[in-house]
Design an enzyme around this catalytic site. Structure first.
Site, PDB file in Angstrom:
ATOM      1  N   ILE A  63       0.764  -1.797  -0.036  1.00  0.00           N
ATOM      2  CA  ILE A  63      -0.252  -0.101   0.023  1.00  0.00           C
ATOM      3  C   ILE A  63       0.703   1.116   0.151  1.00  0.00           C
ATOM      4  CG2 ILE A  63       0.155  -0.207   2.989  1.00  0.00           C
ATOM      5  CD1 ILE A  63      -2.698   1.561   2.396  1.00  0.00           C
ATOM      6  N   SER A  64       0.847   2.233  -1.482  1.00  0.00           N
ATOM      7  CA  SER A  64       1.688   2.824  -1.230  1.00  0.00           C
ATOM      8  C   SER A  64       2.072   3.967   0.050  1.00  0.00           C
ATOM      9  CB  SER A  64       1.596   3.820  -2.119  1.00  0.00           C
ATOM     10  OG  SER A  64       1.962   2.846  -3.400  1.00  0.00           O
TER      11      SER A  64
END
Length: 229
Positions: free
Chosen positions: A64-65
Protein backbone atom coordinates in the site's frame (compact mmCIF):
# COMPACT_ATOMS: atom_id res chain seq x y z
CA UNK A 1 -1.65 -2.06 22.35
CA UNK A 2 -5.24 -1.75 21.13
CA UNK A 3 -5.79 1.42 19.13
CA UNK A 4 -9.11 3.25 19.35
CA UNK A 5 -11.01 5.01 16.57
CA UNK A 6 -10.39 8.30 18.40
CA UNK A 7 -6.63 7.72 18.17
CA UNK A 8 -6.90 6.79 14.50
CA UNK A 9 -9.00 9.91 13.85
CA UNK A 10 -6.30 12.09 15.42
CA UNK A 11 -3.58 10.40 13.39
CA UNK A 12 -5.61 10.84 10.22
CA UNK A 13 -5.97 14.57 10.86
CA UNK A 14 -2.23 14.80 11.43
CA UNK A 15 -1.63 12.93 8.16
CA UNK A 16 -3.84 15.37 6.26
CA UNK A 17 -2.05 18.33 7.86
CA UNK A 18 1.27 16.81 6.76
CA UNK A 19 0.01 16.33 3.20
CA UNK A 20 -1.07 19.97 3.10
CA UNK A 21 2.32 21.15 4.37
CA UNK A 22 4.00 19.06 1.67
CA UNK A 23 2.12 20.70 -1.16
CA UNK A 24 -1.14 18.78 -1.55
CA UNK A 25 -3.72 21.53 -2.01
CA UNK A 26 -6.68 20.04 -3.88
CA UNK A 27 -9.56 20.39 -1.39
CA UNK A 28 -11.42 17.33 -2.67
CA UNK A 29 -8.33 15.17 -2.28
CA UNK A 30 -7.67 16.40 1.26
CA UNK A 31 -11.31 15.84 2.16
CA UNK A 32 -11.15 12.26 0.85
CA UNK A 33 -7.98 11.55 2.84
CA UNK A 34 -9.74 12.78 5.97
CA UNK A 35 -12.78 10.62 5.22
CA UNK A 36 -11.23 7.28 4.24
CA UNK A 37 -9.93 5.23 7.17
CA UNK A 38 -6.55 4.04 5.93
CA UNK A 39 -6.01 1.73 8.91
CA UNK A 40 -8.79 -0.51 7.59
CA UNK A 41 -6.76 -1.13 4.42
CA UNK A 42 -3.46 -1.92 6.18
CA UNK A 43 -2.68 -5.43 7.51
CA UNK A 44 -3.35 -5.88 11.23
CA UNK A 45 0.33 -5.83 12.14
CA UNK A 46 0.78 -2.43 10.50
CA UNK A 47 -2.26 -0.57 11.78
CA UNK A 48 -0.39 1.36 14.46
CA UNK A 49 1.65 2.86 11.60
CA UNK A 50 -1.21 3.24 9.12
CA UNK A 51 -0.97 7.04 9.05
CA UNK A 52 2.82 7.26 8.86
CA UNK A 53 4.06 8.58 5.51
CA UNK A 54 5.42 5.18 4.55
CA UNK A 55 4.51 2.29 2.29
CA UNK A 56 3.49 -0.97 3.95
CA UNK A 57 3.69 -4.53 2.56
CA UNK A 58 0.37 -6.23 1.91
CA UNK A 59 1.80 -9.55 0.73
CA UNK A 60 2.66 -11.14 -2.62
CA UNK A 61 5.38 -8.57 -3.28
CA UNK A 62 2.86 -5.69 -3.24
CA UNK A 63 2.50 -2.63 -1.02
CA UNK A 64 0.00 0.00 0.00
CA UNK A 65 1.75 3.16 -1.18
CA UNK A 66 2.69 5.89 1.26
CA UNK A 67 0.00 8.55 1.74
CA UNK A 68 1.95 11.31 -0.03
CA UNK A 69 2.37 9.17 -3.15
CA UNK A 70 -1.34 8.33 -3.25
CA UNK A 71 -2.23 11.99 -2.67
CA UNK A 72 0.19 13.20 -5.34
CA UNK A 73 -1.20 10.87 -8.02
CA UNK A 74 -4.77 11.54 -7.01
CA UNK A 75 -4.22 15.31 -7.11
CA UNK A 76 -2.81 15.09 -10.63
CA UNK A 77 -5.90 13.19 -11.71
CA UNK A 78 -8.38 15.40 -9.84
CA UNK A 79 -6.78 18.57 -11.22
CA UNK A 80 -7.31 17.35 -14.79
CA UNK A 81 -10.40 15.09 -14.71
CA UNK A 82 -12.66 16.67 -15.68
CA UNK A 83 -10.91 20.01 -15.14
CA UNK A 84 -12.34 23.15 -13.64
CA UNK A 85 -12.85 24.15 -10.03
CA UNK A 86 -15.88 22.05 -9.05
CA UNK A 87 -15.95 18.63 -7.41
CA UNK A 88 -14.36 16.06 -9.74
CA UNK A 89 -16.65 13.51 -11.38
CA UNK A 90 -16.56 10.95 -14.16
CA UNK A 91 -15.53 7.36 -14.76
CA UNK A 92 -12.06 6.40 -13.57
CA UNK A 93 -10.19 3.15 -14.13
CA UNK A 94 -7.60 2.15 -11.55
CA UNK A 95 -4.93 -0.38 -12.52
CA UNK A 96 -3.71 -2.37 -9.52
CA UNK A 97 -6.42 -2.59 -6.85
CA UNK A 98 -3.97 -3.85 -4.22
CA UNK A 99 -5.25 -3.04 -0.73
CA UNK A 100 -8.22 -1.11 -2.13
CA UNK A 101 -7.18 2.17 -0.48
CA UNK A 102 -6.52 4.13 -3.68
CA UNK A 103 -9.87 3.06 -5.13
CA UNK A 104 -11.62 4.12 -1.91
CA UNK A 105 -9.96 7.55 -2.11
CA UNK A 106 -11.10 7.99 -5.72
CA UNK A 107 -14.64 6.98 -4.79
CA UNK A 108 -14.70 9.41 -1.84
CA UNK A 109 -13.75 12.25 -4.19
CA UNK A 110 -16.79 11.56 -6.34
CA UNK A 111 -15.60 9.35 -9.19
CA UNK A 112 -17.31 6.22 -10.47
CA UNK A 113 -14.46 3.77 -9.95
CA UNK A 114 -13.51 0.64 -11.87
CA UNK A 115 -10.44 -1.29 -10.73
CA UNK A 116 -8.43 -4.21 -12.11
CA UNK A 117 -6.22 -6.47 -9.99
CA UNK A 118 -4.07 -9.31 -11.36
CA UNK A 119 -3.45 -11.24 -8.11
CA UNK A 120 -6.42 -13.39 -7.05
CA UNK A 121 -5.91 -13.15 -3.28
CA UNK A 122 -5.63 -9.34 -3.32
CA UNK A 123 -8.60 -9.09 -5.68
CA UNK A 124 -10.86 -11.12 -3.39
CA UNK A 125 -9.67 -9.28 -0.28
CA UNK A 126 -10.30 -5.87 -1.83
CA UNK A 127 -13.69 -6.90 -3.20
CA UNK A 128 -14.72 -8.10 0.27
CA UNK A 129 -13.64 -4.77 1.80
CA UNK A 130 -15.61 -2.76 -0.75
CA UNK A 131 -18.70 -4.84 0.07
CA UNK A 132 -18.16 -4.58 3.84
CA UNK A 133 -17.71 -0.80 3.74
CA UNK A 134 -20.56 -0.22 1.29
CA UNK A 135 -18.31 1.23 -1.41
CA UNK A 136 -19.81 1.15 -4.94
CA UNK A 137 -16.52 0.21 -6.61
CA UNK A 138 -16.57 -2.21 -9.54
CA UNK A 139 -13.55 -4.50 -9.70
CA UNK A 140 -12.37 -7.43 -11.75
CA UNK A 141 -9.53 -9.94 -11.86
CA UNK A 142 -7.29 -9.67 -14.91
CA UNK A 143 -4.32 -8.16 -16.70
CA UNK A 144 -4.45 -4.48 -15.84
CA UNK A 145 -2.17 -3.49 -18.72
CA UNK A 146 -5.06 -4.36 -21.05
CA UNK A 147 -7.49 -2.16 -19.13
CA UNK A 148 -11.21 -2.86 -19.18
CA UNK A 149 -12.36 -2.39 -22.79
CA UNK A 150 -15.94 -3.47 -22.08
CA UNK A 151 -16.36 -0.47 -19.76
CA UNK A 152 -14.37 2.06 -21.81
CA UNK A 153 -14.08 4.93 -22.44
CA UNK A 154 -12.81 6.38 -19.16
CA UNK A 155 -12.45 10.02 -18.21
CA UNK A 156 -9.39 9.11 -16.17
CA UNK A 157 -7.02 6.21 -15.64
CA UNK A 158 -4.71 5.87 -12.65
CA UNK A 159 -1.96 3.24 -12.75
CA UNK A 160 -0.71 2.18 -9.32
CA UNK A 161 2.45 0.40 -10.52
CA UNK A 162 5.58 1.32 -12.45
CA UNK A 163 5.40 0.74 -16.21
CA UNK A 164 8.26 0.39 -18.73
CA UNK A 165 6.17 2.42 -21.20
CA UNK A 166 2.62 3.68 -21.67
CA UNK A 167 0.37 0.68 -22.44
CA UNK A 168 -1.32 1.25 -25.79
CA UNK A 169 -4.49 -0.49 -24.62
CA UNK A 170 -4.90 1.96 -21.75
CA UNK A 171 -4.36 5.03 -23.92
CA UNK A 172 -6.98 3.78 -26.37
CA UNK A 173 -9.49 3.48 -23.53
CA UNK A 174 -9.24 7.16 -22.59
CA UNK A 175 -12.18 9.36 -23.51
CA UNK A 176 -11.54 12.53 -25.51
CA UNK A 177 -9.67 14.96 -23.21
CA UNK A 178 -9.33 12.14 -20.70
CA UNK A 179 -6.10 11.82 -18.72
CA UNK A 180 -4.00 8.95 -17.42
CA UNK A 181 -1.62 9.22 -14.47
CA UNK A 182 1.12 6.60 -14.77
CA UNK A 183 4.66 6.15 -13.40
CA UNK A 184 6.95 5.30 -16.35
CA UNK A 185 10.58 4.22 -16.20
CA UNK A 186 12.78 1.31 -15.23
CA UNK A 187 12.17 -1.15 -12.40
CA UNK A 188 14.02 1.01 -9.90
CA UNK A 189 12.68 4.50 -10.63
CA UNK A 190 9.83 6.00 -12.61
CA UNK A 191 8.70 9.48 -13.64
CA UNK A 192 5.11 10.35 -12.80
CA UNK A 193 3.55 11.08 -16.18
CA UNK A 194 0.25 12.65 -17.16
CA UNK A 195 -1.03 11.50 -20.57
CA UNK A 196 -4.01 13.38 -22.05
CA UNK A 197 -5.92 12.32 -25.15
CA UNK A 198 -6.48 14.95 -27.82
CA UNK A 199 -8.15 13.18 -30.72
CA UNK A 200 -5.58 10.84 -32.24
CA UNK A 201 -2.74 12.55 -30.31
CA UNK A 202 -1.57 12.09 -26.75
CA UNK A 203 0.00 14.98 -24.86
CA UNK A 204 2.43 14.31 -22.00
CA UNK A 205 3.61 16.14 -18.92
CA UNK A 206 6.26 14.73 -16.60
CA UNK A 207 6.51 15.37 -12.88
CA UNK A 208 8.43 13.93 -9.91
CA UNK A 209 10.32 10.64 -9.67
CA UNK A 210 8.86 7.76 -7.66
CA UNK A 211 9.60 4.08 -7.05
CA UNK A 212 6.71 1.64 -7.54
CA UNK A 213 6.34 -2.12 -7.70
CA UNK A 214 6.46 -3.21 -11.38
CA UNK A 215 3.38 -3.18 -13.59
CA UNK A 216 3.22 -6.81 -14.72
CA UNK A 217 1.24 -7.88 -17.78
CA UNK A 218 1.17 -8.22 -21.54
CA UNK A 219 1.89 -4.50 -22.04
CA UNK A 220 4.02 -4.13 -18.91
CA UNK A 221 6.88 -6.00 -17.29
CA UNK A 222 7.25 -9.73 -17.86
CA UNK A 223 7.23 -11.75 -14.66
CA UNK A 224 6.92 -15.47 -15.29
CA UNK A 225 7.24 -16.19 -11.58
CA UNK A 226 3.96 -14.44 -10.79
CA UNK A 227 0.59 -16.12 -11.10
CA UNK A 228 -1.71 -13.83 -13.03
CA UNK A 229 -5.01 -15.69 -12.70
Amino acid sequence: MEWTETQFDRQRREMVDSLRRNGIQNPWVLEAFQEVRRHLFVPEEGRAHAYDDAAWPIGYGQTISQPFTVAYMTSLLADHVPGGSGRPFGRVLEIGTGSGYQAAILEAIGYSVFSVERLPVLYHQAKAKFHRFGLPITCRLGDGTLGWPEEAPFDGILVSAGAPSEPKALKEQLAENGSMVIPVGNRGMQVMTLVTRKGARFEREQYQNFAFVPLVGREGWDDKNTLLY
